[in-house]
Write a protein that holds these residues in place. Sequence first.
Motif, PDB file in Angstrom:
ATOM      1  N   ASN A  10       0.826  -1.206   0.000  1.00  0.00           N
ATOM      2  CA  ASN A  10       0.000   0.000   0.000  1.00  0.00           C
ATOM      3  C   ASN A  10       0.862   1.259   0.000  1.00  0.00           C
ATOM      4  OD1 ASN A  10      -2.416  -1.365  -0.042  1.00  0.00           O
ATOM      5  ND2 ASN A  10      -2.667  -1.339   2.183  1.00  0.00           N
ATOM      6  N   TYR A  11       1.941   1.241   0.757  1.00  0.00           N
ATOM      7  CA  TYR A  11       2.820   2.412   0.794  1.00  0.00           C
ATOM      8  C   TYR A  11       3.601   2.577  -0.508  1.00  0.00           C
ATOM      9  CZ  TYR A  11       1.633   3.251   5.604  1.00  0.00           C
ATOM     10  OH  TYR A  11       0.945   3.549   6.748  1.00  0.00           O
ATOM     11  N   ILE A  12       3.981   1.494  -1.128  1.00  0.00           N
ATOM     12  CA  ILE A  12       4.653   1.578  -2.430  1.00  0.00           C
ATOM     13  C   ILE A  12       3.684   2.156  -3.463  1.00  0.00           C
ATOM     14  CG2 ILE A  12       5.643   0.216  -4.312  1.00  0.00           C
ATOM     15  CD1 ILE A  12       6.800  -1.638  -2.134  1.00  0.00           C
ATOM     16  N   THR A  13       2.452   1.672  -3.441  1.00  0.00           N
ATOM     17  CA  THR A  13       1.436   2.199  -4.352  1.00  0.00           C
ATOM     18  C   THR A  13       1.174   3.675  -4.070  1.00  0.00           C
ATOM     19  OG1 THR A  13       0.407   0.016  -4.406  1.00  0.00           O
ATOM     20  CG2 THR A  13      -0.917   1.852  -5.180  1.00  0.00           C
ATOM     21  N   GLY A  14       1.135   4.047  -2.806  1.00  0.00           N
ATOM     22  CA  GLY A  14       0.945   5.449  -2.438  1.00  0.00           C
ATOM     23  C   GLY A  14       2.079   6.328  -2.934  1.00  0.00           C
ATOM     24  N   LYS A  20       3.186  10.103  -9.627  1.00  0.00           N
ATOM     25  CA  LYS A  20       2.349  10.242 -10.822  1.00  0.00           C
ATOM     26  C   LYS A  20       1.570  11.555 -10.799  1.00  0.00           C
ATOM     27  CE  LYS A  20      -1.555   8.411 -10.886  1.00  0.00           C
ATOM     28  NZ  LYS A  20      -2.778   7.678 -10.813  1.00  0.00           N
ATOM     29  N   MET A  21       0.949  11.873  -9.673  1.00  0.00           N
ATOM     30  CA  MET A  21       0.154  13.099  -9.594  1.00  0.00           C
ATOM     31  C   MET A  21       1.012  14.342  -9.802  1.00  0.00           C
ATOM     32  SD  MET A  21      -2.689  12.279  -6.580  1.00  0.00           S
ATOM     33  CE  MET A  21      -1.601  12.802  -5.301  1.00  0.00           C
ATOM     34  N   THR A  22       2.177  14.367  -9.172  1.00  0.00           N
ATOM     35  CA  THR A  22       3.071  15.515  -9.315  1.00  0.00           C
ATOM     36  C   THR A  22       3.573  15.636 -10.749  1.00  0.00           C
ATOM     37  OG1 THR A  22       3.745  15.207  -7.015  1.00  0.00           O
ATOM     38  CG2 THR A  22       5.122  16.628  -8.373  1.00  0.00           C
ATOM     39  N   SER A  23       3.926  14.519 -11.355  1.00  0.00           N
ATOM     40  CA  SER A  23       4.416  14.537 -12.734  1.00  0.00           C
ATOM     41  C   SER A  23       3.355  15.036 -13.701  1.00  0.00           C
ATOM     42  CB  SER A  23       4.876  13.148 -13.158  1.00  0.00           C
ATOM     43  OG  SER A  23       5.907  12.701 -12.330  1.00  0.00           O
ATOM     44  N   VAL A  24       2.130  14.588 -13.523  1.00  0.00           N
ATOM     45  CA  VAL A  24       1.049  14.994 -14.424  1.00  0.00           C
ATOM     46  C   VAL A  24       0.821  16.501 -14.343  1.00  0.00           C
ATOM     47  CG1 VAL A  24      -1.461  14.841 -14.740  1.00  0.00           C
ATOM     48  CG2 VAL A  24      -0.106  12.769 -14.527  1.00  0.00           C
ATOM     49  N   CYS A  59       2.256  18.167  -0.361  1.00  0.00           N
ATOM     50  CA  CYS A  59       0.819  18.074  -0.067  1.00  0.00           C
ATOM     51  C   CYS A  59       0.245  16.738  -0.531  1.00  0.00           C
ATOM     52  CB  CYS A  59       0.067  19.232  -0.717  1.00  0.00           C
ATOM     53  SG  CYS A  59       0.375  20.821   0.058  1.00  0.00           S
ATOM     54  N   SER A  60       0.750  16.213  -1.630  1.00  0.00           N
ATOM     55  CA  SER A  60       0.294  14.905  -2.117  1.00  0.00           C
ATOM     56  C   SER A  60       0.706  13.794  -1.160  1.00  0.00           C
ATOM     57  CB  SER A  60       0.867  14.615  -3.505  1.00  0.00           C
ATOM     58  OG  SER A  60       0.418  15.538  -4.436  1.00  0.00           O
ATOM     59  N   ILE A  61       1.916  13.890  -0.626  1.00  0.00           N
ATOM     60  CA  ILE A  61       2.373  12.890   0.343  1.00  0.00           C
ATOM     61  C   ILE A  61       1.460  12.887   1.567  1.00  0.00           C
ATOM     62  CG2 ILE A  61       4.205  12.329   2.000  1.00  0.00           C
ATOM     63  CD1 ILE A  61       6.225  13.208  -0.133  1.00  0.00           C
ATOM     64  N   ILE A  62       1.171  14.069   2.089  1.00  0.00           N
ATOM     65  CA  ILE A  62       0.294  14.173   3.260  1.00  0.00           C
ATOM     66  C   ILE A  62      -1.094  13.637   2.940  1.00  0.00           C
ATOM     67  CG2 ILE A  62      -0.825  15.814   4.842  1.00  0.00           C
ATOM     68  CD1 ILE A  62       1.745  17.550   4.497  1.00  0.00           C
ATOM     69  N   PHE A  63      -1.612  13.985   1.768  1.00  0.00           N
ATOM     70  CA  PHE A  63      -2.939  13.537   1.344  1.00  0.00           C
ATOM     71  C   PHE A  63      -2.996  12.017   1.226  1.00  0.00           C
ATOM     72  CE2 PHE A  63      -6.015  12.650  -2.083  1.00  0.00           C
ATOM     73  CZ  PHE A  63      -7.142  13.241  -1.548  1.00  0.00           C
ATOM     74  N   VAL A  64      -1.992  11.420   0.591  1.00  0.00           N
ATOM     75  CA  VAL A  64      -1.989   9.962   0.398  1.00  0.00           C
ATOM     76  C   VAL A  64      -1.775   9.231   1.718  1.00  0.00           C
ATOM     77  CG1 VAL A  64      -0.694   8.071  -0.676  1.00  0.00           C
ATOM     78  CG2 VAL A  64      -1.359  10.050  -2.033  1.00  0.00           C
ATOM     79  N   ILE A  65      -0.908   9.754   2.573  1.00  0.00           N
ATOM     80  CA  ILE A  65      -0.693   9.122   3.884  1.00  0.00           C
ATOM     81  C   ILE A  65      -1.994   9.136   4.690  1.00  0.00           C
ATOM     82  CG2 ILE A  65       0.426   9.428   6.130  1.00  0.00           C
ATOM     83  CD1 ILE A  65       2.970  10.180   4.601  1.00  0.00           C
ATOM     84  N   GLU A  66      -2.704  10.253   4.650  1.00  0.00           N
ATOM     85  CA  GLU A  66      -3.984  10.328   5.369  1.00  0.00           C
ATOM     86  C   GLU A  66      -4.970   9.317   4.799  1.00  0.00           C
ATOM     87  OE1 GLU A  66      -7.939  11.197   6.414  1.00  0.00           O
ATOM     88  OE2 GLU A  66      -7.209  11.604   4.393  1.00  0.00           O
ATOM     89  N   LYS A  67      -5.001   9.188   3.480  1.00  0.00           N
ATOM     90  CA  LYS A  67      -5.902   8.206   2.849  1.00  0.00           C
ATOM     91  C   LYS A  67      -5.540   6.791   3.269  1.00  0.00           C
ATOM     92  CE  LYS A  67      -8.689  10.275  -0.066  1.00  0.00           C
ATOM     93  NZ  LYS A  67     -10.115  10.232   0.114  1.00  0.00           N
ATOM     94  N   LEU A  68      -4.243   6.468   3.259  1.00  0.00           N
ATOM     95  CA  LEU A  68      -3.817   5.127   3.649  1.00  0.00           C
ATOM     96  C   LEU A  68      -4.097   4.859   5.129  1.00  0.00           C
ATOM     97  CD1 LEU A  68      -0.427   4.846   1.742  1.00  0.00           C
ATOM     98  CD2 LEU A  68      -2.525   3.593   1.248  1.00  0.00           C
ATOM     99  N   TYR A  69      -3.823   5.847   5.959  1.00  0.00           N
ATOM    100  CA  TYR A  69      -4.030   5.670   7.400  1.00  0.00           C
ATOM    101  C   TYR A  69      -5.512   5.557   7.727  1.00  0.00           C
ATOM    102  CZ  TYR A  69      -3.545   6.269  12.402  1.00  0.00           C
ATOM    103  OH  TYR A  69      -3.603   6.086  13.753  1.00  0.00           O
ATOM    104  N   SER A  70      -6.333   6.381   7.070  1.00  0.00           N
ATOM    105  CA  SER A  70      -7.769   6.348   7.376  1.00  0.00           C
ATOM    106  C   SER A  70      -8.429   5.078   6.846  1.00  0.00           C
ATOM    107  CB  SER A  70      -8.472   7.579   6.800  1.00  0.00           C
ATOM    108  OG  SER A  70      -8.446   7.554   5.393  1.00  0.00           O
ATOM    109  N   SER A  71      -7.792   4.402   5.886  1.00  0.00           N
ATOM    110  CA  SER A  71      -8.373   3.141   5.421  1.00  0.00           C
ATOM    111  C   SER A  71      -8.151   2.023   6.449  1.00  0.00           C
ATOM    112  CB  SER A  71      -7.782   2.740   4.068  1.00  0.00           C
ATOM    113  OG  SER A  71      -6.419   2.404   4.200  1.00  0.00           O
ATOM    114  N   HIS A  72      -7.126   2.168   7.315  1.00  0.00           N
ATOM    115  CA  HIS A  72      -6.847   1.171   8.346  1.00  0.00           C
ATOM    116  C   HIS A  72      -7.485   1.528   9.688  1.00  0.00           C
ATOM    117  CE1 HIS A  72      -4.120  -0.940   5.746  1.00  0.00           C
ATOM    118  NE2 HIS A  72      -3.412   0.148   5.560  1.00  0.00           N
ATOM    119  N   LYS A  73      -7.474   2.810  10.008  1.00  0.00           N
ATOM    120  CA  LYS A  73      -7.987   3.265  11.304  1.00  0.00           C
ATOM    121  C   LYS A  73      -8.846   4.503  11.080  1.00  0.00           C
ATOM    122  CE  LYS A  73      -3.878   1.680  13.662  1.00  0.00           C
ATOM    123  NZ  LYS A  73      -2.713   2.029  14.437  1.00  0.00           N
TER     124      LYS A  73
END
Length: 148
Positions: A10-14, A20-24, A59-73
């Motif tokens: 999940n973290y590798i995908t994140g 990808k988002m930054t590059s686009v 900001c993307s890192i923070i956003f994705v980490i929050e998404k990953l964390y909120s999917s578990h807890k």
Amino acid sequence: MIGVEKYYLNYITGALTVIKMTSVILIALVVSLGYKITRKSIFKYTLRLSVLGFIYFVCSIIFVIEKLYSSHKRTMYAVSIMAKVPFYCVNAVAFFWILSSLTKTIVVIRKTKQAFKLKLFNNFYYAVIIIFSILVLAGVLQLLILVF
């Protein structure tokens, strides 16, 4: 052991999603500036592109980490808002810059009467507007869901 391996995937995908988002966004900015179409160089925009790319990346890192964390807890409301609002604000700045640059590039292309390039850039302009509208709608809906 299998659950641990999936957790790291999940973290590798994140991380790949953030790249990808930054590059686009950066590629869309460079294209909208008319690099190699109406401008031979974008040297004067290099610092601004770098700063926006760095801020967008963080900001993307923070956003994705929050998404990953909120999917578990279950995360707190304030933490979720603090992760999403800066990301949406940076997206708004990036899309505004893309649209304003595209408008200027289209004007230059129209003056030089390059019909094929004009059609491509007009289509790109409309695609950006549609994508921006969808993102704004999704962001507003996410924030409304968090509030209520």
